[in-house]
Structure formats: structure tokens, C-alpha cells
Design a protein around this motif. Structure first.
Motif, PDB file in Angstrom:
ATOM      1  N   UNK A  76       2.765  13.853 -10.608  1.00 39.96           N
ATOM      2  CA  UNK A  76       1.734  14.278  -9.650  1.00 39.96           C
ATOM      3  C   UNK A  76       0.738  15.224 -10.325  1.00 39.96           C
ATOM      4  N   UNK A  77       1.033  15.607 -11.577  1.00 39.65           N
ATOM      5  CA  UNK A  77       0.147  16.460 -12.367  1.00 39.65           C
ATOM      6  C   UNK A  77      -0.707  15.579 -13.262  1.00 39.65           C
ATOM      7  N   UNK A  78      -1.999  15.822 -13.269  1.00 39.31           N
ATOM      8  CA  UNK A  78      -2.911  15.031 -14.090  1.00 39.31           C
ATOM      9  C   UNK A  78      -3.105  15.665 -15.467  1.00 39.31           C
ATOM     10  N   UNK A  99       0.176  -0.422 -15.568  1.00 42.84           N
ATOM     11  CA  UNK A  99       0.717  -0.592 -14.219  1.00 42.84           C
ATOM     12  C   UNK A  99       1.790   0.451 -13.950  1.00 42.84           C
ATOM     13  N   UNK A 100       1.879   0.901 -12.696  1.00 37.46           N
ATOM     14  CA  UNK A 100       2.876   1.917 -12.351  1.00 37.46           C
ATOM     15  C   UNK A 100       3.326   1.750 -10.895  1.00 37.46           C
ATOM     16  N   UNK A 101       4.634   1.926 -10.684  1.00 41.96           N
ATOM     17  CA  UNK A 101       5.172   1.990  -9.324  1.00 41.96           C
ATOM     18  C   UNK A 101       4.948   3.390  -8.780  1.00 41.96           C
ATOM     19  N   UNK A 102       4.565   3.478  -7.521  1.00 39.23           N
ATOM     20  CA  UNK A 102       4.432   4.781  -6.857  1.00 39.23           C
ATOM     21  C   UNK A 102       4.996   4.651  -5.446  1.00 39.23           C
ATOM     22  N   UNK A 103       5.767   5.656  -5.037  1.00 42.79           N
ATOM     23  CA  UNK A 103       6.236   5.714  -3.650  1.00 42.79           C
ATOM     24  C   UNK A 103       7.496   4.926  -3.371  1.00 42.79           C
ATOM     25  N   UNK A 104       8.231   4.535  -4.419  1.00 42.64           N
ATOM     26  CA  UNK A 104       9.478   3.806  -4.164  1.00 42.64           C
ATOM     27  C   UNK A 104      10.387   4.656  -3.289  1.00 42.64           C
ATOM     28  N   UNK A 105      11.147   3.997  -2.411  1.00 40.01           N
ATOM     29  CA  UNK A 105      11.976   4.719  -1.442  1.00 40.01           C
ATOM     30  C   UNK A 105      12.987   5.640  -2.127  1.00 40.01           C
ATOM     31  N   UNK A 116       2.344  13.835   0.520  1.00 44.09           N
ATOM     32  CA  UNK A 116       1.342  14.546  -0.280  1.00 44.09           C
ATOM     33  C   UNK A 116       1.554  14.324  -1.769  1.00 44.09           C
ATOM     34  N   UNK A 117       2.806  14.356  -2.203  1.00 43.59           N
ATOM     35  CA  UNK A 117       3.115  14.110  -3.612  1.00 43.59           C
ATOM     36  C   UNK A 117       2.723  12.684  -3.997  1.00 43.59           C
ATOM     37  N   UNK A 118       3.066  11.728  -3.142  1.00 45.94           N
ATOM     38  CA  UNK A 118       2.742  10.329  -3.402  1.00 45.94           C
ATOM     39  C   UNK A 118       1.228  10.140  -3.501  1.00 45.94           C
ATOM     40  N   UNK A 119       0.484  10.788  -2.628  1.00 46.32           N
ATOM     41  CA  UNK A 119      -0.979  10.698  -2.664  1.00 46.32           C
ATOM     42  C   UNK A 119      -1.527  11.212  -3.996  1.00 46.32           C
ATOM     43  N   UNK A 120      -0.982  12.330  -4.483  1.00 40.31           N
ATOM     44  CA  UNK A 120      -1.431  12.879  -5.767  1.00 40.31           C
ATOM     45  C   UNK A 120      -1.149  11.894  -6.900  1.00 40.31           C
ATOM     46  N   UNK A 121       0.021  11.269  -6.840  1.00 43.75           N
ATOM     47  CA  UNK A 121       0.384  10.301  -7.883  1.00 43.75           C
ATOM     48  C   UNK A 121      -0.562   9.100  -7.861  1.00 43.75           C
ATOM     49  N   UNK A 122      -0.842   8.588  -6.673  1.00 47.10           N
ATOM     50  CA  UNK A 122      -1.760   7.455  -6.552  1.00 47.10           C
ATOM     51  C   UNK A 122      -3.149   7.837  -7.065  1.00 47.10           C
ATOM     52  N   UNK A 123      -3.628   8.998  -6.657  1.00 51.57           N
ATOM     53  CA  UNK A 123      -4.958   9.454  -7.075  1.00 51.57           C
ATOM     54  C   UNK A 123      -5.046   9.584  -8.591  1.00 51.57           C
ATOM     55  N   UNK A 124      -4.029  10.182  -9.196  1.00 52.92           N
ATOM     56  CA  UNK A 124      -4.023  10.368 -10.645  1.00 52.92           C
ATOM     57  C   UNK A 124      -3.978   9.029 -11.374  1.00 52.92           C
ATOM     58  N   UNK A 125      -3.134   8.119 -10.872  1.00 52.62           N
ATOM     59  CA  UNK A 125      -3.003   6.814 -11.515  1.00 52.62           C
ATOM     60  C   UNK A 125      -4.325   6.044 -11.475  1.00 52.62           C
ATOM     61  N   UNK A 160      -5.071   5.999   2.282  1.00 51.93           N
ATOM     62  CA  UNK A 160      -6.403   5.453   2.571  1.00 51.93           C
ATOM     63  C   UNK A 160      -7.517   6.424   2.214  1.00 51.93           C
ATOM     64  N   UNK A 161      -7.289   7.705   2.482  1.00 56.65           N
ATOM     65  CA  UNK A 161      -8.352   8.686   2.270  1.00 56.65           C
ATOM     66  C   UNK A 161      -8.633   8.954   0.797  1.00 56.65           C
ATOM     67  N   UNK A 162      -7.673   8.642  -0.080  1.00 55.11           N
ATOM     68  CA  UNK A 162      -7.881   8.989  -1.500  1.00 55.11           C
ATOM     69  C   UNK A 162      -8.143   7.759  -2.374  1.00 55.11           C
TER      70      UNK A 162
END
Length: 261
Positions: A76-78, A99-105, A116-125, A160-162
Motif C-alpha cells: 500500500x506504500x508507493x 500484473x498483480x492480484x489485489x483484494x484477495x479474500x 482503504x488499504x485495498x484502494x491504496x494498493x489499486x491506486x499504486x498499481x 470506483x473513486x480512485x
């Protein structure tokens, strides 16, 4: 309904497996399987997600094949910095991982990856140019209470927002009902298709790219159920767990989607 332009994806998530000698044998077997009757990149994209310490080795061994290397997670850190144990999206990109998996259960439940953590990971990726395989899914309790669709669509809305309009083409959705992961239970093709159609509808309300985004099914996918799942109009591939540790099984699943879609 899934658009005809969507090329299916079959991705093997190796999770915390296997030992190095077994991984080398698995890669050898995979290359052999996929070279016998080759699956074209126009009929199906294929990827495997090894543990982080094996990413570059696996990528090197698969070079020249049709099999992509996928990271199982991202920080989650860029960028770069004093963050012991972390691997940023920039480091993945710099190493040629696309390619990267994000948000796996398992990340959400075991390692407390909040929305929030998942959103940061998606945004960074996305900022680093990676394609994100974004995982969503409900628990058995949520399904039994009738909340499955609400939970899954909220997970879609979480990012959606990011995700900027032009970045949705870098998103793949993987629907994995948590109760079907590693349990041997599988959502019926009818239930899976119903959820995938709802996800497609939700995506189409968020982005014009909704009809073009691949939506994969995960949760005890095996050669025995792959053809039936592939026949569903809104199931555009599979995120495969245990069966991806067997080269022949994984190849058969990829073949099912390549031939059916």
C-alpha cells in the motif's frame, strides 16, 4: 452479457506453494503442456502467480512462453523507502511484472486488508502501469443472509473513486465466493453467472468500459467444471487455486476457456 471482444483470462494463484524443487518441476510441466497444443493469446490469456521470492525466477523460466507472471500482492506504500518487507508497485514494474492480484479474500480476512488499504494498493498499481486483478467475494454468512450482491457490488464501488476513466482497461475483476475457496464447493454455474451479470451491470453503471472488463470466476475451479463455467456468458475466465499446482489440470482449464469463448 459479456462482450465478444473480451479475451478470457485463466490465472493460477499458487498462494504459499510450492517448495522450490516442486516449483521448477511445475514450470517444466506447464511449458510442456502448453507447447503440445498451443493456446493462442487471441483465444485465452494465461498467468501464474508464484510467491514473491520466486517472481523473477519464474518470470525468467517462462520467458518466451505464453504464460504471464503475476504478483500475488503489492504494498500500500508507493515508491521506494524504509519499509521493511514491502514490495511496491514501482519495484514490480521495474522488474518487468505487469500484473498483480489485489483484494484477495485471504489478504482481507487473514491480513486485515481493509477497503482503504485495498484502494491504496489499486491506486499504486495503476499509477505504476500494472494491470490489477481485483478480487471480490462474499462469505457464506453474507450469502445466507441474502447480502451477497450488496457485498460484492460495494467492493466494486470501493475502488470506483480512485480508478480514472482511462484506467478501467487495466482492471480485471475476479469474483471468488469465499465459501468456495479451497473447500471443494463451487457456486453452481447458474449462481456464478447471476453474480457475474450483476457485477457487469454494476461496472457498466460506473464506467463505459464495463462491457469490456473481464470478470473471472474463482473458487474450486477444476477441469471437471471448467467447461460448464466457461459456457456462461459473463464468466470470462478463472482464478484457479489448488488445480493450478497441477500442470495438466491447469492446462485443461485454460483449454476449456480458449475453446468455449
Amino acid at each position: 452479457m459479456s462482450g465478444s471482444t473480451i479475451i478470457p483470462w485463466v490465472v493460477g494463484n499458487w498462494k504459499m506453494n510450492p517448495l522450490q524443487a516442486n516449483a521448477e518441476q511445475l514450470i517444466h510441466d506447464l511449458k510442456q503442456c502448453f507447447s503440445q497444443v498451443e493456446i493462442s493469446a487471441q483465444s485465452c490469456h494465461v498467468g501464474v502467480a508464484p510467491v514473491s521470492i520466486a517472481l523473477l525466477n519464474v518470470q525468467d523460466q517462462l520467458r518466451g512462453s505464453m504464460i504471464n507472471t503475476v504478483a500475488q500482492d503489492v504494498s500500500r506504500i508507493a515508491g521506494l523507502g524504509a519499509y521493511t518487507g514491502e514490495v511496491s508497485a514501482e519495484l514490480l514494474s521495474d522488474s518487468g511484472i505487469q500484473f498483480v492480484l489485489v483484494g484477495h479474500s485471504e489478504r482481507r480476512e487473514i491480513f486485515s486488508d481493509t477497503a482503504e488499504v485495498v484502494k491504496e494498493k489499486v491506486k499504486n498499481a495503476l499509477s505504476a502501469g500494472l494491470t490489477v486483478i481485483y478480487c471480490v467475494g462474499e462469505s457464506l454468512e453474507q450469502r445466507e443472509k441474502g447480502h451477497a450482491e450488496q457485498v460484492v457490488l460495494q467492493q466494486i464501488c470501493d475502488i470506483a473513486a480512485i480508478v480514472q476513466a482511462e484506467k478501467w482497461q487495466k482492471i480485471i475483476i475476479a469474483y471468488e465466493p469465499i465459501w468456495a475457496i479451497g473447500t471443494g464447493k463451487t457456486a453452481s454455474p447458474e449462481d456464478a453467472q447471476t453474480m457475474h451479470a450483476k457485477i457487469r451491470e454494476g461496472l457498466s453503471q460506473i464506467t463505459a468500459e464495463g462491457k469490456n472488463i473481464a470478470i473471472l470466476y474463482g473458487g474450486s475451479v477444476k477441469p471437471e467444471n471448467a467447461v460448464e463455467l466457461a459456457a456462461c456468458p459473463d464468466i470470462d475466465g478463472a482464478l484457479v487455486g489448488g488445480a493450478s499446482l497441477n500442470a495438466e489440470s491447469f492446462y485443461q482449464i485454460a483449454q476449456a476457456f480458449a475453446k468455449t469463448k
